[in-house]
Design a protein around this motif. Structure first.
Motif, PDB file in Angstrom:
ATOM      1  N   TRP A   1       1.922  -0.550  13.061  1.00  0.00           N
ATOM      2  CA  TRP A   1       2.829   0.006  12.073  1.00  0.00           C
ATOM      3  C   TRP A   1       3.877   0.877  12.745  1.00  0.00           C
ATOM      4  O   TRP A   1       3.554   1.653  13.651  1.00  0.00           O
ATOM      5  CB  TRP A   1       2.042   0.864  11.073  1.00  0.00           C
ATOM      6  CG  TRP A   1       1.072   0.065  10.276  1.00  0.00           C
ATOM      7  CD1 TRP A   1      -0.237  -0.180  10.584  1.00  0.00           C
ATOM      8  CD2 TRP A   1       1.323  -0.619   9.048  1.00  0.00           C
ATOM      9  NE1 TRP A   1      -0.808  -0.974   9.619  1.00  0.00           N
ATOM     10  CE2 TRP A   1       0.127  -1.254   8.664  1.00  0.00           C
ATOM     11  CE3 TRP A   1       2.441  -0.748   8.229  1.00  0.00           C
ATOM     12  CZ2 TRP A   1       0.014  -2.005   7.499  1.00  0.00           C
ATOM     13  CZ3 TRP A   1       2.335  -1.501   7.069  1.00  0.00           C
ATOM     14  CH2 TRP A   1       1.136  -2.116   6.706  1.00  0.00           C
TER      15      TRP A   1
ATOM     16  N   ARG B   1      -8.398  -3.392  12.311  1.00  0.00           N
ATOM     17  CA  ARG B   1      -8.017  -4.790  12.154  1.00  0.00           C
ATOM     18  C   ARG B   1      -9.191  -5.607  11.667  1.00  0.00           C
ATOM     19  O   ARG B   1     -10.354  -5.275  11.922  1.00  0.00           O
ATOM     20  CB  ARG B   1      -7.547  -5.381  13.500  1.00  0.00           C
ATOM     21  CG  ARG B   1      -6.202  -4.956  13.954  1.00  0.00           C
ATOM     22  CD  ARG B   1      -5.820  -5.620  15.257  1.00  0.00           C
ATOM     23  NE  ARG B   1      -5.652  -7.077  15.141  1.00  0.00           N
ATOM     24  CZ  ARG B   1      -4.946  -7.814  15.984  1.00  0.00           C
ATOM     25  NH1 ARG B   1      -4.343  -7.234  17.014  1.00  0.00           N
ATOM     26  NH2 ARG B   1      -4.845  -9.129  15.835  1.00  0.00           N
TER      27      ARG B   1
ATOM     28  N   CYS C   1       5.175  -3.171   8.997  1.00  0.00           N
ATOM     29  CA  CYS C   1       4.131  -3.863   9.739  1.00  0.00           C
ATOM     30  C   CYS C   1       4.766  -4.627  10.894  1.00  0.00           C
ATOM     31  O   CYS C   1       5.821  -5.259  10.727  1.00  0.00           O
ATOM     32  CB  CYS C   1       3.400  -4.822   8.807  1.00  0.00           C
ATOM     33  SG  CYS C   1       2.087  -5.757   9.621  1.00  0.00           S
TER      34      CYS C   1
ATOM     35  N   ARG D   1      -3.591   4.099   2.061  1.00  0.00           N
ATOM     36  CA  ARG D   1      -4.014   3.029   2.971  1.00  0.00           C
ATOM     37  C   ARG D   1      -3.012   1.889   2.892  1.00  0.00           C
ATOM     38  O   ARG D   1      -2.748   1.355   1.813  1.00  0.00           O
ATOM     39  CB  ARG D   1      -5.408   2.523   2.594  1.00  0.00           C
ATOM     40  CG  ARG D   1      -6.001   1.520   3.585  1.00  0.00           C
ATOM     41  CD  ARG D   1      -7.417   1.201   3.173  1.00  0.00           C
ATOM     42  NE  ARG D   1      -8.129   0.410   4.172  1.00  0.00           N
ATOM     43  CZ  ARG D   1      -8.552  -0.833   3.955  1.00  0.00           C
ATOM     44  NH1 ARG D   1      -8.329  -1.422   2.799  1.00  0.00           N
ATOM     45  NH2 ARG D   1      -9.214  -1.473   4.898  1.00  0.00           N
TER      46      ARG D   1
ATOM     47  N   GLN E   1      -5.168   3.667   7.662  1.00  0.00           N
ATOM     48  CA  GLN E   1      -5.685   4.709   6.788  1.00  0.00           C
ATOM     49  C   GLN E   1      -4.989   6.004   7.155  1.00  0.00           C
ATOM     50  O   GLN E   1      -5.114   6.479   8.288  1.00  0.00           O
ATOM     51  CB  GLN E   1      -7.206   4.854   6.965  1.00  0.00           C
ATOM     52  CG  GLN E   1      -7.819   5.952   6.117  1.00  0.00           C
ATOM     53  CD  GLN E   1      -7.706   5.670   4.631  1.00  0.00           C
ATOM     54  OE1 GLN E   1      -7.893   4.536   4.187  1.00  0.00           O
ATOM     55  NE2 GLN E   1      -7.388   6.698   3.855  1.00  0.00           N
TER      56      GLN E   1
ATOM     57  N   TYR F   1      -4.842  -2.598   9.061  1.00  0.00           N
ATOM     58  CA  TYR F   1      -4.848  -1.548   8.058  1.00  0.00           C
ATOM     59  C   TYR F   1      -4.488  -0.224   8.710  1.00  0.00           C
ATOM     60  O   TYR F   1      -4.787   0.004   9.887  1.00  0.00           O
ATOM     61  CB  TYR F   1      -6.226  -1.440   7.409  1.00  0.00           C
ATOM     62  CG  TYR F   1      -6.742  -2.757   6.899  1.00  0.00           C
ATOM     63  CD1 TYR F   1      -7.656  -3.500   7.642  1.00  0.00           C
ATOM     64  CD2 TYR F   1      -6.300  -3.271   5.689  1.00  0.00           C
ATOM     65  CE1 TYR F   1      -8.115  -4.720   7.197  1.00  0.00           C
ATOM     66  CE2 TYR F   1      -6.760  -4.499   5.232  1.00  0.00           C
ATOM     67  CZ  TYR F   1      -7.668  -5.220   5.984  1.00  0.00           C
ATOM     68  OH  TYR F   1      -8.111  -6.433   5.535  1.00  0.00           O
TER      69      TYR F   1
ATOM     70  N   ALA G   1      -5.581  -9.385   9.485  1.00  0.00           N
ATOM     71  CA  ALA G   1      -5.038  -8.225   8.796  1.00  0.00           C
ATOM     72  C   ALA G   1      -5.135  -6.966   9.646  1.00  0.00           C
ATOM     73  O   ALA G   1      -6.022  -6.843  10.497  1.00  0.00           O
ATOM     74  CB  ALA G   1      -5.760  -8.009   7.474  1.00  0.00           C
TER      75      ALA G   1
ATOM     76  N   SER H   1      -1.868  -1.933   4.129  1.00  0.00           N
ATOM     77  CA  SER H   1      -2.465  -3.200   4.549  1.00  0.00           C
ATOM     78  C   SER H   1      -1.364  -4.180   4.924  1.00  0.00           C
ATOM     79  O   SER H   1      -0.271  -4.149   4.357  1.00  0.00           O
ATOM     80  CB  SER H   1      -3.291  -3.811   3.413  1.00  0.00           C
ATOM     81  OG  SER H   1      -4.313  -2.931   3.000  1.00  0.00           O
ATOM     82  N   CYS H   2      -1.673  -5.032   5.871  1.00  0.00           N
ATOM     83  CA  CYS H   2      -0.712  -6.060   6.278  1.00  0.00           C
ATOM     84  C   CYS H   2      -1.490  -7.289   6.717  1.00  0.00           C
ATOM     85  O   CYS H   2      -2.427  -7.176   7.515  1.00  0.00           O
ATOM     86  CB  CYS H   2       0.160  -5.549   7.410  1.00  0.00           C
ATOM     87  SG  CYS H   2       1.319  -6.765   8.076  1.00  0.00           S
ATOM     88  N   THR H   3      -1.080  -8.428   6.216  1.00  0.00           N
ATOM     89  CA  THR H   3      -1.724  -9.693   6.568  1.00  0.00           C
ATOM     90  C   THR H   3      -0.717 -10.602   7.252  1.00  0.00           C
ATOM     91  O   THR H   3       0.414 -10.748   6.777  1.00  0.00           O
ATOM     92  CB  THR H   3      -2.279 -10.391   5.314  1.00  0.00           C
ATOM     93  OG1 THR H   3      -3.196  -9.507   4.671  1.00  0.00           O
ATOM     94  CG2 THR H   3      -2.999 -11.664   5.683  1.00  0.00           C
TER      95      THR H   3
ATOM     96  N   GLY I   1       0.762  -1.230   0.000  1.00  0.00           N
ATOM     97  CA  GLY I   1       0.000   0.000   0.000  1.00  0.00           C
ATOM     98  C   GLY I   1       0.796   1.285   0.000  1.00  0.00           C
ATOM     99  O   GLY I   1       0.204   2.357  -0.045  1.00  0.00           O
TER     100      GLY I   1
END
Length: 111
Positions: free
Chosen positions: A32, A67, A91, A18, A77, A75, A73, A20-22, A7
């Protein structure tokens, strides 16, 4: 534990991104961090599995962490971005006293 982040990008000041991390498993805390040249890696925002959040003063009110525990995941924003938000964002996940890190994603905010 593996973390896959995405992202980052190049935006102008005032715009949004935005991240994202999974994770490969359910983690107690996810969040983060960011690192800029000459500075230590610093917390941007984190959220526990029961939704307790922690924000850096510098992003409070502009960034929102969320989350999805089913998707494992997290996120971030990021609104009203400023040039000083530029950096590599990592992350992070924390479980059982251990920290895990994803690969960094570069965020560049031009003035």
């Amino acid at each position: 534990v593996q973390l896959q982040a995405s992202g980052g990008g190049l935006v102008q000041a005032g715009e949004s991104l935005r991240l994202s991390c999974t994770a490969s498993g359910t983690m107690f805390k996810m969040g983060w961090y960011r690192q800029t040249p000459g500075k230590q890696r610093e917390l941007v925002a984190s959220m526990t599995i029961d939704s307790t959040t922690n924000y850096s003063d510098s992003v409070e009110g502009r960034f929102t962490i969320s989350r999805d525990n089913v998707q494992k995941a997290v996120y971030l924003q990021m609104n009203s971005l400023k040039p000083e938000d530029t950096g590599i964002y990592y992350c992070n996940a924390y479980q059982y006293g251990r920290n895990f890190w994803g690969q960094g994603t570069l965020v560049t905010v031009s003035s």
